[in-house]
Design a protein around this motif. Structure first.
Motif, PDB file in Angstrom:
ATOM      1  N   ILE A  93       0.768  -1.191  -0.037  1.00 24.77           N
ATOM      2  CA  ILE A  93       0.071   0.048   0.041  1.00 24.77           C
ATOM      3  C   ILE A  93       0.687   1.334  -0.194  1.00 24.77           C
ATOM      4  O   ILE A  93       0.577   2.305  -0.794  1.00 24.77           O
ATOM      5  N   PHE A  94       1.897   1.338   0.917  1.00 20.50           N
ATOM      6  CA  PHE A  94       2.771   2.483   0.999  1.00 20.50           C
ATOM      7  C   PHE A  94       3.420   2.597  -0.469  1.00 20.50           C
ATOM      8  O   PHE A  94       3.752   3.586  -0.749  1.00 20.50           O
ATOM      9  N   GLU A  95       4.113   1.484  -0.843  1.00 18.35           N
ATOM     10  CA  GLU A  95       5.005   1.577  -2.225  1.00 18.35           C
ATOM     11  C   GLU A  95       4.002   2.251  -3.014  1.00 18.35           C
ATOM     12  O   GLU A  95       4.364   3.263  -3.867  1.00 18.35           O
ATOM     13  N   ASN A  96       2.704   1.745  -3.341  1.00 17.58           N
ATOM     14  CA  ASN A  96       1.821   2.259  -4.529  1.00 17.58           C
ATOM     15  C   ASN A  96       1.437   3.513  -4.205  1.00 17.58           C
ATOM     16  O   ASN A  96       0.652   4.291  -5.138  1.00 17.58           O
ATOM     17  N   SER A  97       1.288   4.163  -2.984  1.00 13.41           N
ATOM     18  CA  SER A  97       1.067   5.455  -2.754  1.00 13.41           C
ATOM     19  C   SER A  97       1.888   6.472  -3.102  1.00 13.41           C
ATOM     20  O   SER A  97       1.628   7.669  -2.707  1.00 13.41           O
ATOM     21  N   HIS A  98       2.876   6.179  -3.277  1.00 12.16           N
ATOM     22  CA  HIS A  98       4.286   7.154  -3.687  1.00 12.16           C
ATOM     23  C   HIS A  98       4.725   7.636  -2.266  1.00 12.16           C
ATOM     24  O   HIS A  98       5.444   8.397  -2.152  1.00 12.16           O
ATOM     25  N   LEU A  99       4.580   6.806  -1.244  1.00 10.62           N
ATOM     26  CA  LEU A  99       5.066   7.388  -0.027  1.00 10.62           C
ATOM     27  C   LEU A  99       6.257   6.104   0.499  1.00 10.62           C
ATOM     28  O   LEU A  99       6.057   5.318  -0.071  1.00 10.62           O
ATOM     29  N   GLU A 100       7.104   6.436   1.551  1.00 10.02           N
ATOM     30  CA  GLU A 100       7.957   5.429   1.782  1.00 10.02           C
ATOM     31  C   GLU A 100       7.974   5.115   3.310  1.00 10.02           C
ATOM     32  O   GLU A 100       7.678   6.038   4.073  1.00 10.02           O
ATOM     33  N   LEU A 101       8.049   3.839   3.513  1.00 12.67           N
ATOM     34  CA  LEU A 101       8.026   3.304   4.915  1.00 12.67           C
ATOM     35  C   LEU A 101       9.361   4.051   5.526  1.00 12.67           C
ATOM     36  O   LEU A 101      10.184   4.264   4.909  1.00 12.67           O
ATOM     37  N   PRO A 102       9.059   4.608   6.966  1.00 20.20           N
ATOM     38  CA  PRO A 102      10.212   4.659   7.666  1.00 20.20           C
ATOM     39  C   PRO A 102      10.990   3.582   7.841  1.00 20.20           C
ATOM     40  O   PRO A 102      10.865   2.281   7.583  1.00 20.20           O
ATOM     41  N   PHE A 103      12.281   3.898   8.195  1.00 19.09           N
ATOM     42  CA  PHE A 103      13.417   2.950   8.051  1.00 19.09           C
ATOM     43  C   PHE A 103      13.054   1.664   9.088  1.00 19.09           C
ATOM     44  O   PHE A 103      13.199   0.642   8.692  1.00 19.09           O
ATOM     45  N   SER A 104      12.666   1.838  10.126  1.00 16.99           N
ATOM     46  CA  SER A 104      12.305   0.832  11.071  1.00 16.99           C
ATOM     47  C   SER A 104      11.253  -0.264  10.409  1.00 16.99           C
ATOM     48  O   SER A 104      11.558  -1.513  10.556  1.00 16.99           O
ATOM     49  N   LEU A 105      10.404   0.291   9.644  1.00 20.06           N
ATOM     50  CA  LEU A 105       9.465  -0.446   9.060  1.00 20.06           C
ATOM     51  C   LEU A 105       9.664  -1.161   7.837  1.00 20.06           C
ATOM     52  O   LEU A 105       9.415  -2.357   7.449  1.00 20.06           O
ATOM     53  N   LYS A 106      10.786  -0.184   7.053  1.00 22.22           N
ATOM     54  CA  LYS A 106      11.289  -1.118   5.719  1.00 22.22           C
ATOM     55  C   LYS A 106      12.031  -2.202   6.509  1.00 22.22           C
ATOM     56  O   LYS A 106      11.857  -3.571   5.702  1.00 22.22           O
ATOM     57  N   LEU A 107      12.849  -2.068   7.271  1.00 23.89           N
ATOM     58  CA  LEU A 107      13.710  -3.117   8.214  1.00 23.89           C
ATOM     59  C   LEU A 107      12.768  -4.242   8.369  1.00 23.89           C
ATOM     60  O   LEU A 107      13.166  -5.439   8.175  1.00 23.89           O
ATOM     61  N   ALA A 108      11.698  -3.954   8.928  1.00 26.02           N
ATOM     62  CA  ALA A 108      10.615  -4.975   9.530  1.00 26.02           C
ATOM     63  C   ALA A 108      10.167  -5.781   8.427  1.00 26.02           C
ATOM     64  O   ALA A 108      10.167  -7.099   8.628  1.00 26.02           O
ATOM     65  N   ALA A 109       9.835  -5.231   7.424  1.00 23.62           N
ATOM     66  CA  ALA A 109       9.237  -5.622   6.316  1.00 23.62           C
ATOM     67  C   ALA A 109      10.160  -6.831   5.504  1.00 23.62           C
ATOM     68  O   ALA A 109       9.905  -7.765   4.882  1.00 23.62           O
ATOM     69  N   ALA A 110      11.482  -6.354   5.827  1.00 25.05           N
ATOM     70  CA  ALA A 110      12.533  -7.207   5.133  1.00 25.05           C
ATOM     71  C   ALA A 110      12.705  -8.710   5.962  1.00 25.05           C
ATOM     72  O   ALA A 110      13.304  -9.422   5.434  1.00 25.05           O
ATOM     73  N   LEU A 111      12.448  -8.451   7.053  1.00 25.82           N
ATOM     74  CA  LEU A 111      12.705  -9.793   7.954  1.00 25.82           C
ATOM     75  C   LEU A 111      11.572 -10.641   7.599  1.00 25.82           C
ATOM     76  O   LEU A 111      10.641 -10.608   7.110  1.00 25.82           O
ATOM     77  N   ASP A 112      11.883 -12.129   8.287  1.00 23.97           N
ATOM     78  CA  ASP A 112      11.198 -13.316   7.671  1.00 23.97           C
ATOM     79  C   ASP A 112      10.463 -13.514   8.727  1.00 23.97           C
ATOM     80  O   ASP A 112      10.764 -14.272   9.972  1.00 23.97           O
ATOM     81  N   ASP A 113       9.121 -13.791   8.639  1.00 23.52           N
ATOM     82  CA  ASP A 113       8.103 -14.072   9.632  1.00 23.52           C
ATOM     83  C   ASP A 113       8.387 -15.450  10.347  1.00 23.52           C
ATOM     84  O   ASP A 113       7.953 -15.768  11.222  1.00 23.52           O
ATOM     85  N   SER A 114       8.703 -16.389   9.366  1.00 22.80           N
ATOM     86  CA  SER A 114       8.803 -17.597   9.614  1.00 22.80           C
ATOM     87  C   SER A 114       9.692 -18.185  10.752  1.00 22.80           C
ATOM     88  O   SER A 114       9.881 -19.042  11.397  1.00 22.80           O
TER      89      SER A 114
END
Lengths: 321, 286, 268
Positions: C229-250
């Motif tokens: 959602i953030f990507e498509n809205s032309h906005l960018e996630l704050p650093f901590s959330l970008k990092l979080a998104a890259a982590l592996d849930d499993s």
């Protein structure tokens, strides 16, 4: 901390600071009318001393008032010479022949150079100017040597001196009165006073409240606009537009490079301000209360009575004499 | 040394408007080659005042500034062409509104070079080069600068100074008001210029991430004094940045928070996302 | 029915390009809504429309059931105030006191009461010692506080912040947001227009505008689980959330860090 003194207002205490601006405005105008009704030097001298006493009572620093006249010294000198030269009534007091010769012209040139050099020191500019002018007359009078271009007659008549003194004293009093007004009244109070006095203009469709708001907003933005002007000049100077240097052609471009951004910023500002003012419930023409209310006090009544008495007296004097 | 500050102090002339903050006893050397320097400090610390001494817009109240061989002191020296120095040290201000004034972008960019006696034809070519350099295409040249977006105006104002081809470039908050993509584009541009031409680029900024990722040297200003002049690494290894009213880069503060919460052995000094991720995974995996 | 109801709002300056298209939004009293969007998404236009500075081509805005029209605007503006982006261009008074008084003067508040309100609200925003100061002596953050005081003095319950921090430096920005947080805790409804995700994080509800329409509207937790959602809205996630998104849930360790990063975003 930006200390910008707009106009000549200097905070202080005293009689005039306590007065309502409306009384001050009307009094100054009334007194000026009264002064113009006076017809002789002795009368003016009395008025002058009354003014001096008023200023003493009101704790107005005389130095400031004198300083307020410095920019007008040219006007005073012009008036003086105008009367001296063109008034040919009364007894002849001085009758000299002035020689415009090679030597006297040379003398004037050297005297002028000396004057400019001395003026560089920075102090006593007014005194130097007066001395310079006197020196010109002296040189023309006392150097009839060498080839003569022409001579002219310089005559001073009794009436000329009288009139010039008369006009000058009158000017001095009037300038002092207005100086006292601007010295003791904040620009915003002055605006509010004018607004109140001009309210009757509603009859012819002019809303004085609107003008007052325009003026007070303009006053508020003077420091801001000045700040922006400096910043714009710095930004353009960084691109080679040095406002201190440059030929006339360059100067035009430089000025444009300063004015265009200032106007653009001003237009944006007015748009934004209009939004802000409207969102805060401003409706043009709708009555508003005021945080500062003008109130008359005993000082106003006292000064008002005094002013009216002065006017009455001068009218009587005019009618009699 | 291209710019050399020797015990420079500046106070606004007394009795006049205070538009500039004072600076006190600044001594500093800026090389003409190859450094990416950041000037940081809270608002009012004197960063702008310092920058404006670098291209002789301001003269020191005491001390002197040597700019490419010309010595700037408090008194105006008739032998020095101060204006000419501004061709060598280009200063871009923070708000493009204070600079843009021409009818077209091209004319506006040409203003700078033409003030330095470059012909209109040559200046037009310089404008073409500059507009492309800042990441806008040539169609922008014919456009009215006042119809551009904030970010585009910013780029045009930078192009206006790039067209002068200065030896040292000083920029006041060049990335503020730009979106993240625009920010990195702008920084890539400066890095590219610096690499290709080996010029020194000085950036005043509040953005610590930018400082950490792109800059070689940081000058810290505080209340008019220069209190630190070192590499970003050294600066961010310090523990007391809060006293200087400075933030840490996001990478460091986030990794530090994770480190504290989970008692992990993480090297928090990572400069970007990828490095941070790798280090985090390494520490977590143990 | 919610306190603020925006229904099918459409607006265009020229008639050709729609700046806002069918915007519908409901805001309850006491909420803190962040309206996020890229430049040109229409967020400032929405803000101005919500205080009646712009007349919509279509749709309505209602406060407590009363629809905003030219006739009702005056009364509705007593309920909602707006703080604009440029601290200098909304400061009307010659001094701080005069500026706070401005709105009250327009509402015909008697002088004595105005003085009391100014005393109270200047203290509340921390500007009581500055009442006689001129705006040219104030910082951007201070001017914004004065603007807030002026709005509160009109007994407004809803404040819209239209990019009110974007011209401030990071410290002044944080200062102001923390103050707004205090206001919200005291019950003021906050609508914050911004393009800064870090700022938007202070709200619980994020409305993302894209090209004049509502791209997404919901609480921030559910939004973060969908980085697209953030990507498509032309906005960018704050650093901590970008990092979080890259982590592996499993991986449980990575998930723990991920959850921690999301928690830390709540900022309260």
């Amino acid at each position: 901390m930006k200390n910008i003194v707009i106009g000549q207002y200097i905070p202080g205490k005293g009689l005039f600071y306590r007065m309502d601006p409306r009384t001050k405005i009307i009094s100054v105008i009334t007194l000026m009318i009264a002064i113009f009704l006076l017809g002789s030097i002795p009368q003016l001298l009395v008025a002058f001393s009354v003014c001096a006493v008023m200023m003493w009572v009101g704790n107005i620093p005389v130095k400031r008032v004198i300083r307020g006249m410095k920019p007008l010294i040219i006007l005073l000198l012009f008036t003086f010479f105008f009367q001296i030269f063109f008034n040919k009534e009364g007894k002849l007091l001085l009758d000299e022949v002035m020689h415009v010769t090679v030597v006297s012209v040379l003398g004037i040139v050297l005297w002028t150079i000396l004057w400019r050099l001395l003026a560089r020191i920075g102090k006593f500019k007014t005194v130097l100017l007066l001395a310079y002018i006197m020196g010109i007359f002296v040189l023309f009078r006392f150097l009839p040597f060498g080839y003569s271009f022409t001579t002219f007659r310089f005559a001073i008549y009794e009436k000329g001196i009288e009139m010039s003194i008369f006009v000058i004293i009158r000017l001095v009093i009037i300038i002092s009165l207005s100086t006292v007004l601007t010295l003791t009244t904040k620009p915003t109070d002055l605006t509010q006073g004018l607004e109140s006095l001009m309210r009757p203009l509603k009859i012819i469709g002019i809303r004085s409240e609107d003008f007052a708001l325009i003026i007070s907003i303009s006053l508020r933005y003077i420091p801001t606009i000045l700040d922006e002007a400096f910043k714009i000049m710095a930004a353009q100077a960084s691109r080679g537009a040095d406002f201190a240097e440059g030929k006339l052609k360059d100067k035009v471009k430089q000025v444009i490079s300063l004015l265009v951004p200032m106007f653009i910023i001003a237009f944006k500002r007015s748009e934004d301000l209009a939004d802000a003012i409207e969102s805060r419930n401003f409706v043009p023409g709708k009555p508003r209360t005021r945080i500062h209310e003008l109130r008359f006090g005993w000082t106003d009544i006292g000064v008002g009575i005094f002013t009216l008495a002065a006017l009455a007296l001068t009218i009587v004097l005019k009618v009699i004499g | 040394m291209a710019i050399h500050f020797q015990h420079v102090s500046y106070q606004y002339p007394s009795g006049s408007y205070q538009f500039y903050q004072a600076i006190n006893d600044i001594s500093l050397s800026i090389p003409s080659q190859g450094e990416m320097i950041a000037i940081v400090g809270q608002t009012g610390s004197g960063k702008s005042t310092l920058a404006q001494h670098m291209n002789a817009l301001l003269f020191p109240s005491s001390g002197c500034v040597d700019i490419f061989g010309s010595t700037i002191r408090q008194k105006r020296d008739k032998k020095i062409s101060y204006n000419h120095l501004r061709k060598h040290v280009g200063l871009v201000f923070q708000f493009p509104e204070y600079q843009l004034f021409e009818e077209t972008v091209q004319k506006d960019i040409m203003f700078g070079p033409m003030n330095f006696k470059i012909s209109a034809a040559d200046a037009a070519v310089l404008a073409q080069k500059a507009i492309v350099q800042v990441g806008l295409d040539e169609t922008y040249l014919k456009r009215n600068p006042f119809n551009l977006s904030g970010g585009e105006k910013k780029r045009v104002s930078i192009a206006g100074i790039l067209a002068l081809d200065p030896d040292i470039l000083v920029l006041d908050e060049p990335t503020s008001g730009l979106d993240p993509k625009g920010k990195s584009q702008m920084m890539e541009l400066f890095t590219a210029i610096q690499k290709q031409t080996d010029k020194t680029i000085i950036i005043i900024t509040h953005d610590m991430d930018l400082v950490y990722r792109y800059m070689d040297r940081v000058i810290v200003m505080h209340e008019g004094r220069l209190i630190r002049d070192e590499s970003p690494d050294r600066l961010f290894h310090r523990k007391n940045l809060a006293e200087l009213h400075l933030d840490y880069p996001e990478t460091i503060s986030v990794l530090a928070a994770i480190k504290a919460q989970f008692s992990l052995d993480i090297d928090i000094y990572q400069k970007d996302m990828d490095a941070a991720l790798v280090e985090l995974r390494r520490a977590v995996g143990k | 029915m919610s306190y603020i109801e925006v229904k099918d709002l459409s607006f265009s300056y020229t008639g050709k390009r729609m700046i806002l298209k069918d915007i519908s939004l409901s805001i309850e009293k006491g909420e803190w809504v962040a309206i996020l969007g890229h430049n040109g998404s229409g967020k400032s236009t929405l803000a101005k429309a919500m205080v009646g500075l712009l007349e919509p081509n279509q749709g309505t805005i209602a406060y407590d059931g009363v629809v905003l029209t030219n006739d009702t605007a005056y009364d509705i503006r007593k309920k909602v105030g707006i703080v604009f982006q440029n601290p200098d261009n909304q400061f009307v008074g010659v001094t701080v006191r005069d500026d706070i008084a401005f709105g009250m003067e327009n509402l015909m508040v008697p002088q004595k009461q105005m003085l009391e309100m100014i005393d109270f609200y200047s203290e509340k925003v921390g500007m009581k010692d500055f009442l006689d100061k001129e705006p040219s002596t104030l910082s951007g953050g201070q001017k914004q506080r004065v603007a807030i005081a002026g709005i509160l003095a009109m007994q407004t319950q809803v404040i819209i912040f239209d990019e009110a921090t974007s011209m401030l430096d990071p410290y002044a920005r944080r200062d102001l947001i923390e103050y707004i947080q205090k206001l919200n805790q005291e019950g003021i409804t906050v609508i914050m227009i911004t393009h800064d995700i870090n700022e938007a994080m202070y709200a619980n509800r994020l409305v993302i505008l894209k090209d004049g329409t509502i791209f997404s509207d919901g609480d921030k937790w559910s939004l973060f689980k969908q980085p697209e959602i953030f990507e498509n809205s032309h906005l960018e996630l704050p650093f901590s959330l970008k990092l979080a998104a890259a982590l592996d849930d499993s991986l449980p360790e990575e998930k723990a860090v991920k959850d921690f990063l999301w928690q830390s975003i709540s900022n309260t």
